[in-house]
Design a protein around this motif. Structure first.
Motif, PDB file in Angstrom:
ATOM      1  N   GLY A 291     -15.594 -10.764   1.688  1.00 34.91           N
ATOM      2  CA  GLY A 291     -14.686 -11.048   0.587  1.00 34.91           C
ATOM      3  C   GLY A 291     -13.780  -9.863   0.301  1.00 34.91           C
ATOM      4  O   GLY A 291     -13.472  -9.555  -0.859  1.00 34.91           O
TER       5      GLY A 291
ATOM      6  N   THR B 203     -13.610 -21.333   1.255  1.00 33.31           N
ATOM      7  CA  THR B 203     -12.886 -20.133   0.845  1.00 33.31           C
ATOM      8  C   THR B 203     -11.396 -20.426   0.712  1.00 33.31           C
ATOM      9  O   THR B 203     -10.779 -20.115  -0.301  1.00 33.31           O
ATOM     10  CB  THR B 203     -13.144 -18.984   1.826  1.00 33.31           C
ATOM     11  OG1 THR B 203     -14.540 -18.687   1.804  1.00 33.31           O
ATOM     12  CG2 THR B 203     -12.366 -17.742   1.435  1.00 33.31           C
TER      13      THR B 203
ATOM     14  N   ASP C 236     -16.098 -17.040  -0.837  1.00 30.65           N
ATOM     15  CA  ASP C 236     -16.687 -16.334   0.306  1.00 30.65           C
ATOM     16  C   ASP C 236     -18.208 -16.475   0.270  1.00 30.65           C
ATOM     17  O   ASP C 236     -18.720 -17.576   0.116  1.00 30.65           O
ATOM     18  CB  ASP C 236     -16.243 -14.863   0.311  1.00 30.65           C
ATOM     19  CG  ASP C 236     -14.758 -14.706   0.619  1.00 30.65           C
ATOM     20  OD1 ASP C 236     -14.382 -14.935   1.771  1.00 30.65           O
ATOM     21  OD2 ASP C 236     -13.984 -14.375  -0.298  1.00 30.65           O
TER      22      ASP C 236
ATOM     23  N   GLU D 273     -16.759 -24.472   6.035  1.00 32.64           N
ATOM     24  CA  GLU D 273     -15.919 -23.359   6.463  1.00 32.64           C
ATOM     25  C   GLU D 273     -15.605 -23.475   7.957  1.00 32.64           C
ATOM     26  O   GLU D 273     -16.268 -24.208   8.697  1.00 32.64           O
ATOM     27  CB  GLU D 273     -16.648 -22.025   6.234  1.00 32.64           C
ATOM     28  CG  GLU D 273     -17.138 -21.813   4.816  1.00 32.64           C
ATOM     29  CD  GLU D 273     -16.186 -21.002   3.965  1.00 32.64           C
ATOM     30  OE1 GLU D 273     -14.965 -21.194   4.100  1.00 32.64           O
ATOM     31  OE2 GLU D 273     -16.672 -20.172   3.187  1.00 32.64           O
TER      32      GLU D 273
END
Length: 259
Positions: free
Chosen positions: A89, A160, A188, A205
């Motif tokens: 992140g 994200t 994240d 993701e």
């Protein structure tokens, strides 16, 4: 070396990396871009924290391997391998938001057997060994448990950013986004920890590296969740990832992604 001893050592890694990172947070940082085609930031904090963890690992377990985001791989075929992401992140980190964490995983013969996400600014640690998962932070300590969710239409989903997906995957992800009750962006590593804590139901993701996901797998599975790639295979190599708190949501998501 027992699991308990490894747990204590991972705590030492988390403490050392946190003490290294915090003096940099919300300061005027020098930021480098690791990508020639996109923006993939890295800071002095990332490098310093990974260096500290590598030194500790080499001093205590010289026969172990290390896979790290900033300094590459050493002995990655060893029986025990540490997988490190000093700041997962970084984009949030450089913007001053505390939605980042240090990811520390221990692999045994290629399988993640212990993982921790440490957020030193907030003082939170999420850890798991696939058999159980735990939280430690300002509100105390507790065991982590995913929540039940019968269907996608009842689910809260996180990614994200869909902008991190290629055009094809973004279109496929849209099927899931249209099916869930609520779709949110950001997070994240925190998204996976909130899933393990029972606050959301699904994380989808793409383009993840092993150091982005290895530590989070034992946390999610230890809390009772499921983590695979989009094809339903083990996720520790990264790529396109699905994490769900309820197996029914996981199954429904895979059907949409592969439909």
């Amino acid at each position: 070396m027992t699991v308990i001893d490894f747990t204590a050592f991972i705590g030492r890694l988390a403490t050392a990396s946190g003490e290294t990172i915090l003096p940099f947070f919300r300061t005027s940082l020098s930021i480098d871009n690791k990508s020639a085609s996109d923006f993939d930031p890295v800071t002095e904090a990332d490098r310093a924290a990974e260096a500290v963890m590598r030194r500790l690992i080499k001093a205590n377990f010289p026969q172990h391997g290390i896979v790290g985001e900033e300094f590459g791989n050493e002995r990655e075929n060893a029986e025990y391998v540490w997988v490190l992401d000093p700041i997962d992140g970084t984009k949030s980190f450089i913007a001053g938001f505390p939605i980042w964490g240090t990811l520390i995983a221990l692999l045994h013969k290629g399988t993640p057997v212990f993982g921790m996400m440490h957020q030193p600014y907030i003082g939170e640690r999420f850890s798991g060994d696939s058999g159980s998962a735990h939280y430690s932070g300002p509100s105390g300590e507790r065991r982590l448990t995913v929540r039940r969710c019968a269907s996608l239409k009842e689910a809260t989903s996180f990614t994200t950013s869909p902008l991190l997906m290629n055009a094809t995957d973004r279109e496929i992800f849209g099927r899931v986004e249209n099916a869930v009750k609520l779709s949110r962006y950001g997070g994240d590593c925190y998204s996976y920890c909130m899933l393990a804590a029972g606050h959301l139901d699904l994380v989808v993701e793409t383009e993840l590296k092993p150091y982005d996901i290895a530590a989070l797998i034992p946390i999610v599975t230890g809390a009772g969740g499921v983590v695979t790639n989009w094809e339903g295979a083990p996720a520790q190599s990264g790529g396109r990832i699905v994490a769900a708190g309820d197996a029914r949501v996981h199954e429904a998501t895979l059907k949409l992604l592969n439909g």
